[in-house]
Motif scaffolding. Structure first.
Motif, PDB file in Angstrom:
ATOM      1  N   TRP A 135      27.369  37.715  42.136  1.00 28.31           N
ATOM      2  CA  TRP A 135      26.207  36.871  42.436  1.00 28.31           C
ATOM      3  C   TRP A 135      25.302  36.717  41.214  1.00 28.31           C
ATOM      4  CZ3 TRP A 135      28.140  34.667  46.132  1.00 28.31           C
ATOM      5  CH2 TRP A 135      28.510  35.225  47.347  1.00 28.31           C
ATOM      6  N   ARG A 140      25.928  31.707  43.820  1.00 29.20           N
ATOM      7  CA  ARG A 140      24.882  32.412  44.573  1.00 29.20           C
ATOM      8  C   ARG A 140      24.023  31.418  45.336  1.00 29.20           C
ATOM      9  NH1 ARG A 140      22.394  34.784  40.568  1.00 29.20           N
ATOM     10  NH2 ARG A 140      20.554  33.462  40.450  1.00 29.20           N
ATOM     11  N   TYR A 168      17.827  37.916  47.848  1.00 32.75           N
ATOM     12  CA  TYR A 168      17.849  36.537  47.358  1.00 32.75           C
ATOM     13  C   TYR A 168      17.103  35.537  48.232  1.00 32.75           C
ATOM     14  CZ  TYR A 168      21.558  38.455  44.412  1.00 32.75           C
ATOM     15  OH  TYR A 168      22.272  39.218  43.517  1.00 32.75           O
TER      16      TYR A 168
END
Length: 211
Positions: free
Chosen positions: A106, A113, A173
């Motif tokens: 990622w 990602r 994230y």
């Protein structure tokens, strides 16, 4: 003889279907652009078809629904066998190594990602997208860790691993939880990896989790 009979094409078949993989890739590329530019809800199959230069009926022919198209367009492209090669029962903390490689992927592939994050966001409110993303995560875990996982309670073990990984990705994230977003990938792998190890090989009886 009708034009459809002369061409060998039935009325219900999209007129550009015979061009095959080129059209499919054009559709996926157009979908990625529109989903990125306008978001999932505001992107229509008609607009995607127009940008791809195909009849919208062809999109339904290949993908069925817009939800299924989103999963196909944004699912990360990972060679699972290559990415997790070498993780075996002899690996010291296979869970840590598994997370190390996932987080490394990622971090070093921002485009991939971004796709995964977009899928996570939509999956919260779209069951079909959630199902496609779930099968992707399950497939990765089964392929990467099949030789490491204990033989009993395999579905429960995989389910717990997926909950841990998906939660970690979401916290880092999407939610930007400071302690998770601010940690290095290696720190996260070292801290969370032992949990994955327990899911892989630990005693799955309920009493064992209270010891």
């Amino acid at each position: 003889m009708t034009p459809q009979q002369r061409s060998g094409r039935g009325r219900g078949r999209p007129r550009t279907a015979e061009t095959g993989s080129d059209n499919r890739e054009s559709i996926l590329g157009a979908a990625r652009e529109l989903f990125s530019d306008r978001g999932f809800e505001r992107s229509t199959m008609r607009e995607i078809g127009r940008r791809a230069g195909v009849d919208p009926a062809l999109i339904h022919h290949y993908f069925g629904t817009k939800d299924a198209l989103l999963v196909a367009a944004l699912r990360p492209e990972i060679d699972v066998v290559e990415m997790f090669a070498g993780i075996t029962a002899d690996t010291e903390s296979p869970g840590t190594e598994f997370l190390r490689r996932i987080l490394g992927f990622w971090e070093s592939n921002p485009q991939q990602r971004t796709r995964a994050i977009a899928l996570l966001r939509v999956a919260v409110t779209h069951a079909e997208v959630a199902g496609g993303l779930r099968e992707f995560f399950l497939g990765v875990a089964r392929t990467a860790l099949a030789d490491v996982m204990a033989a009993d309670h395999r579905e429960e073990r995989i389910g717990l691993m997926i909950s841990q990984i998906a939660g970690l990705v979401m916290a880092r994230y999407v939610l930007d939880v400071p302690a998770v977003a601010g940690a290095t990938p290696e720190e996260l792998a070292q801290r969370v990896g032992p949990n994955i190890d327990r899911y892989l090989t630990g005693d799955m009886t309920v009493d064992s989790w209270h010891s």
